[in-house]
Design an enzyme around this catalytic site. Structure first.
Site, PDB file in Angstrom:
ATOM      1  N   ALA A  55       0.802  -1.229   0.000  1.00  0.00           N
ATOM      2  CA  ALA A  55       0.000   0.000   0.000  1.00  0.00           C
ATOM      3  C   ALA A  55       0.840   1.286   0.000  1.00  0.00           C
ATOM      4  CB  ALA A  55      -0.987  -0.038   1.172  1.00  0.00           C
ATOM      5  N   ARG A  89      -5.400  -0.066  -9.031  1.00  0.00           N
ATOM      6  CA  ARG A  89      -5.695  -1.082  -8.016  1.00  0.00           C
ATOM      7  C   ARG A  89      -6.833  -0.547  -7.157  1.00  0.00           C
ATOM      8  NH1 ARG A  89      -1.389  -4.500  -6.240  1.00  0.00           N
ATOM      9  NH2 ARG A  89      -3.022  -5.711  -5.230  1.00  0.00           N
ATOM     10  N   GLN A 191       4.162 -13.596  -1.559  1.00  0.00           N
ATOM     11  CA  GLN A 191       4.951 -12.427  -1.158  1.00  0.00           C
ATOM     12  C   GLN A 191       5.817 -12.727   0.066  1.00  0.00           C
ATOM     13  OE1 GLN A 191       1.640 -12.346  -1.792  1.00  0.00           O
ATOM     14  NE2 GLN A 191       1.051 -10.485  -2.882  1.00  0.00           N
ATOM     15  N   ASP A 232      -3.831  -2.499   4.056  1.00  0.00           N
ATOM     16  CA  ASP A 232      -4.056  -1.819   2.785  1.00  0.00           C
ATOM     17  C   ASP A 232      -5.086  -0.705   2.908  1.00  0.00           C
ATOM     18  OD1 ASP A 232      -3.043  -4.686   2.096  1.00  0.00           O
ATOM     19  OD2 ASP A 232      -2.588  -3.407   0.384  1.00  0.00           O
ATOM     20  N   ASN A 242      -6.428  -6.205   4.656  1.00  0.00           N
ATOM     21  CA  ASN A 242      -5.033  -6.585   4.423  1.00  0.00           C
ATOM     22  C   ASN A 242      -5.048  -7.849   3.569  1.00  0.00           C
ATOM     23  OD1 ASN A 242      -2.186  -6.133   4.869  1.00  0.00           O
ATOM     24  ND2 ASN A 242      -2.198  -7.907   6.218  1.00  0.00           N
TER      25      ASN A 242
END
Lengths: 348, 348
Positions: A55, A89, A191, A232, A242
């Protein structure tokens, strides 16, 4: 943070070339490459394709992209570039926050040079926020045990520098404290395995990967002292959007009385939203679960099919953790006090 | 069950060749291959390497392997083969149950032919149990909604034929009911993506994959009506050892009031154990999280590295779900009534 001894940010202004440059996170951990550009479209694409992600990094990348866009052709800025970046996004609010900041600056008539300075200030402010979050979080973590679980990458790659969730860990580690970090691999985009693991190894922290499904079991076995994740988007009542899987972690943390901390700079808070219900959740392509890319034995990147032919997938990229499952949300301003008075009406 | 119109079992006796044969599950969903042997060592290796897997299929494979071993050289049977098979995997109790059955039969002096018949009976009994579990489970599932989530593969590949968790779904589907099955991909070995998905597609059920971390979020969004999983070992008090990630599912199911059913034949119950704490949990190699095998664009199987160099992993293969998180455990005998009187002492 350092990569083989040289300081980098996830996205930054490169004075010498007059370019914005960023680390292409899709290539990590196998290749460390920076991309340089003066074209705003390259930054919009970098956000869309997750070459830059996380973010706060998305926010900074949008600020730089719009600074470039505002430097060139102002007639296009409002008609084309602002909507272009806002569409990249949907979930991380930092993106929209950065767009608002640049919109106002261009409306006020700042020069191209001033817009770049503004984007630099924006990025610097995020990094200062992370440093401060790290100081506060280090105090919380030092009180409890030293085995910390994190999910996805809320590290420096995700947050320009230092990271949000990782800032406290890096602070403690540099102070000589011994930590062990459990890193959820974080399917489907891995990730944790690719980015957080790479950061931890670069920084020399003790760490090990877990399958996402193993985290609750590790908690029940007493192997986890605290959980720290990023965010986020955070609603006024403290609900936290998130990476998908965070909500499941919060249920296990509540069950086992393990503190669950959320670390996020002010740019991640969305005070316009009364509760997490209003946060738009990005649905990503089903191929993310069906195929994966990795490095073969010859060092080449290869995409391989994982799943049986004929099945599809459902791939929400984020989830929402209700504030009651969170021990504390830490921003650079300290512990966030949610406005729960508005929770029930907003939930109706 | 049918594979392209031909009936198969996960492991079975092939009368024509005098061989035991099994589907090599490591090659699925990309290649369907059966292996034939008269050598017990091949079966022990098949269990160890997970070419055959799933608690009831492991039990049947051990029964066939020990039937072969007892057919050839009885002097080695007790000294070598019994301990050899008992060492192959630690968690699924069906393995030890099958070893006990064959040990007694060899001690009683059954002929080689009789031992093979016994192993066939053992496998048939598992399949009949699954059919019965399917009938009972179908009644439970028909009462609730039709969106069923399952984890790992408790399908016919795992349980000789019909499956444990899947038996109710296949029963309903063949009765013309409309179901939708959410299949957890089930990291790290992806039994959901590879095996359950393949079974569902073969059988024509509506299904989609989920990342393991997405299951709790799907429950919170009201997308899941029931959860059905298998088991690798069930203690006297009803605690259930099953694939890692099951415990996390049970917490989310409890939170959202979603029924969580465990389907398992009698051979999965371990009445010698007072509680799940005594169940040995297999720890598997860390490479399962670091690398993955899949099919490349040319149709070749390739192993690729997923994770950053320098990080390891912690890889428990199973977890234990306490009975209080389970709505009902269904065996071929009906709903299992646990002996919770012994729970507290056993947990001390």
């Amino acid at each position: 943070m350092l990569v083989e001894g040289v300081a980098h940010r996830a996205v930054e202004w490169h004075q010498g070339s007059g370019c914005v440059c960023w680390i292409d996170q899709r290539l990590l951990p196998f290749r460390f490459e920076k991309t340089f550009t003066q074209d705003p479209e390259d930054l919009a694409k970098a956000i869309e394709t997750m070459a830059v992600r996380g973010a706060p990094t998305i926010g900074a990348a949008a600020a730089y992209g719009l600074a470039l866009a505002g430097s060139f052709d102002r007639s296009c800025f409002f008609k084309y570039w602002l909507p272009r970046f806002r569409r990249t996004r949907p979930t991380a609010v930092n993106l929209f926050h950065a767009c608002d900041v640049l919109e106002q600056a261009v409306a006020e008539g700042l020069s191209g040079k001033q817009l770049i300075e503004l984007a630099n200030d924006y990025a610097d402010r995020e990094v200062r926020a992370n440093r401060r979050i790290g100081e506060i979080m280090a105090e919380y973590l030092a009180r409890g045990g030293q085995r910390i679980l994190t999910h996805c990458n809320a590290g420096w790659l995700a947050a320009v520098d230092w990271g949000t969730a990782t800032a406290g860990m890096y602070t403690l580690h540099r102070e000589g404290e011994r930590l062990h970090v459990w890193v959820d691999e974080t399917r489907p985009r891995l990730q944790g395995s690719r980015l957080t693991a790479w950061e931890m190894v670069q920084e020399g922290l003790s760490c090990a990967l877990l399958a996402d499904g193993a985290a609750a079991w590790m908690m029940s076995r007493g192997e986890v002292d605290a959980i720290v994740v990023g965010a986020d988007r955070i609603a006024r009542n403290g609900d936290v959007a998130n990476k998908i899987g965070t909500y499941a972690l919060s249920l296990a943390a509540s069950e086992h009385g393990i503190p669950m901390y959320v670390a996020a700079p002010s740019s991640t808070f969305d005070m316009k939203l009364g509760s997490g219900r209003a946060i738009p959740i990005e649905e990503r392509g089903e191929e993310e679960l069906l195929e994966v890319e990795g490095m073969d034995e010859h060092g080449s990147m290869r995409r391989v099919r994982l799943a049986a032919q004929g099945i599809g997938s459902c791939n929400p990229a984020f989830d929402v953790t209700p504030f009651q499952n969170v021990t504390a949300i830490i921003s650079e301003q300290g512990v966030f006090i949610p406005d729960t008075s508005e929770r029930l009406p907003a939930d109706d």
